[in-house]
Write a protein that holds these residues in place. Sequence first.
Motif, short mmCIF file in Angstrom:
data_model
loop_
_atom_site.label_atom_id
_atom_site.label_comp_id
_atom_site.label_asym_id
_atom_site.label_seq_id
_atom_site.Cartn_x
_atom_site.Cartn_y
_atom_site.Cartn_z
N GLU A 186 46.00 -11.08 4.13
CA GLU A 186 46.87 -10.11 5.48
C GLU A 186 46.84 -8.62 3.98
N ALA A 187 47.53 -8.83 3.02
CA ALA A 187 47.67 -8.38 2.16
C ALA A 187 46.90 -6.66 1.60
N LEU A 188 45.95 -7.91 1.50
CA LEU A 188 44.13 -6.98 1.15
C LEU A 188 44.02 -6.39 2.86
N ALA A 189 44.13 -6.72 3.50
CA ALA A 189 43.05 -5.86 4.57
C ALA A 189 43.70 -4.91 5.02
N LEU A 190 45.49 -4.99 5.20
CA LEU A 190 46.74 -4.13 5.13
C LEU A 190 46.83 -3.01 4.51
N ALA A 191 47.49 -3.29 3.68
CA ALA A 191 47.63 -1.76 2.59
C ALA A 191 46.61 -1.16 1.35
N ASP A 192 47.52 0.02 1.74
CA ASP A 192 46.35 0.77 0.67
C ASP A 192 46.69 0.43 -0.49
N ARG A 193 47.80 -0.43 -1.17
CA ARG A 193 47.70 -1.49 -2.45
C ARG A 193 48.67 -2.45 -2.14
N VAL A 194 47.97 -2.98 -3.32
CA VAL A 194 48.83 -5.01 -3.62
C VAL A 194 49.89 -5.11 -4.87
N TYR A 195 50.56 -5.26 -4.85
CA TYR A 195 51.37 -5.70 -5.86
C TYR A 195 51.40 -7.59 -5.95
N LEU A 196 51.05 -8.09 -7.06
CA LEU A 196 51.23 -9.39 -7.34
C LEU A 196 52.42 -9.65 -8.10
N LEU A 197 52.83 -10.70 -7.76
CA LEU A 197 54.20 -11.30 -8.47
C LEU A 197 54.18 -12.24 -8.05
N SER A 198 54.13 -12.72 -9.67
CA SER A 198 53.57 -14.04 -10.25
C SER A 198 55.00 -14.26 -10.59
N LYS A 199 54.82 -16.25 -10.72
CA LYS A 199 55.74 -16.86 -11.71
C LYS A 199 55.99 -16.50 -13.39
N GLY A 200 54.41 -16.57 -13.08
CA GLY A 200 54.64 -16.42 -14.81
C GLY A 200 54.25 -17.67 -15.85
N PRO A 201 53.47 -18.02 -16.72
CA PRO A 201 53.34 -19.54 -17.10
C PRO A 201 55.26 -19.91 -17.73
N ARG A 202 55.87 -19.63 -17.54
CA ARG A 202 57.19 -19.36 -17.83
C ARG A 202 59.27 -19.70 -16.51
N ALA A 203 59.51 -20.15 -17.11
CA ALA A 203 60.48 -19.72 -15.57
C ALA A 203 60.81 -18.72 -15.00
N ARG A 204 60.33 -18.83 -13.77
CA ARG A 204 61.31 -17.66 -12.91
C ARG A 204 60.70 -15.97 -13.78
N ILE A 205 60.03 -15.68 -14.48
CA ILE A 205 59.55 -14.34 -15.56
C ILE A 205 58.65 -14.38 -14.39
N ALA A 206 58.90 -13.15 -14.05
CA ALA A 206 58.22 -12.55 -13.05
C ALA A 206 57.10 -11.37 -13.51
N GLU A 207 55.82 -10.62 -12.82
CA GLU A 207 55.57 -9.33 -13.39
C GLU A 207 54.75 -9.30 -12.69
N VAL A 208 54.54 -7.55 -11.92
CA VAL A 208 54.20 -7.09 -11.06
C VAL A 208 52.85 -5.98 -12.07
N TYR A 209 51.33 -6.80 -10.84
CA TYR A 209 50.55 -6.39 -11.21
C TYR A 209 50.21 -5.30 -9.86
N PRO A 210 49.74 -4.40 -10.21
CA PRO A 210 49.51 -3.17 -8.94
C PRO A 210 47.41 -2.90 -8.84
N VAL A 211 46.84 -3.45 -7.89
CA VAL A 211 45.97 -3.02 -7.80
C VAL A 211 45.58 -2.43 -7.13
N THR A 212 44.76 -1.18 -7.00
CA THR A 212 43.99 -0.64 -6.21
C THR A 212 42.58 -0.62 -5.51
N LEU A 213 42.61 -0.70 -4.31
CA LEU A 213 42.03 -1.70 -3.15
C LEU A 213 41.02 -0.41 -2.53
N PRO A 214 39.86 -0.44 -1.94
CA PRO A 214 39.75 0.27 -0.70
C PRO A 214 39.86 -0.64 0.69
N ARG A 215 40.21 0.96 0.79
CA ARG A 215 41.62 0.28 2.92
C ARG A 215 39.66 -0.40 3.15
#
Length: 215
Positions: A186-215
């Motif tokens: 849904e996010a990929l279909a709608l958004a100009d940009r998507v951020y992915l919030l991951s849990k990461g390999p260890r407990a509750r440490i998250a990182e955000v990766y911006p991805v630029t996608l064509p609309r």
Amino acid sequence: MLEVRGLVLGYGATPVLEGVDLRVGEGEFVSLVGPSGSGKSTLLRVIAGLLRPQVGEVRRAFPLEALGFLFQEDALLPWRTARENVALGLRIRGLPRRKALEEAEAWLRRLGLEGLGDRYPHQLSGGQRKRVALAQVLALRPRLLLMDEPFASLDAILRTQVTRDLLALVEGEGIAVLLVTHDLEEALALADRVYLLSKGPRARIAEVYPVTLPR
Ligand code: ADP
Ligand code: ADP
């Protein structure tokens, strides 16, 4: 119009967000995707000024009153008609009752709810209620609309319809959107940009990766 930099935040000793950067430009439609428990709501709370980050900063190029919210649970008052529900926020902002009701009616029309203004929430379908909730938020003319899984309760077809209409409206009004969802497709279909919030390999440490996608 919104910039989050180097955000670190945890509850007590439990880290949730670590080094999160996020940006929403004027009129941009940005989506934030992550699994349950990754800290999406926490990040929204920080952006909304409800939580203070331990480290990092949140810069908003607008006052907090210019933030609109739409959550999974709508905030419609059951003992108020759809029109009154939409008018309520406008009255709180100081608009006289009559003007507020007129403006509310106009927003109901724009959301395809003509003729339903006198109904109470329980007399409306799920999709119609969502549209009333949207009218309620948009009537306050937000510069940035924060949405947390707003249409999760709707079936796929209805969800697509409501979302399409919402997109057309926010584009027309130049409203920036930050949509939180766990649905990457849904996010990929709608958004100009998507951020992915991951849990990461260890407990509750998250990182955000911006991805630029064509609309
Ligand atoms: P999401 O919205 O992605 O599901 P949340 O931001 O709600 O994630 O939660 C992120 C993590 O922080 C989860 O592990 C959750 O249990 C924890 N958490 C959320 N709110 C609180 C709170 N008020 N007190 C303690 N822990 C919390
Ligand atoms: P008004 O501003 O027109 O007096 P109110 O909001 O005070 O309207 O009340 C409108 C109606 O909603 C009344 O019948 C009142 O009893 C009912 N009502 C008000 N607050 C609540 C509530 N928290 N839960 C249920 N009913 C309520």
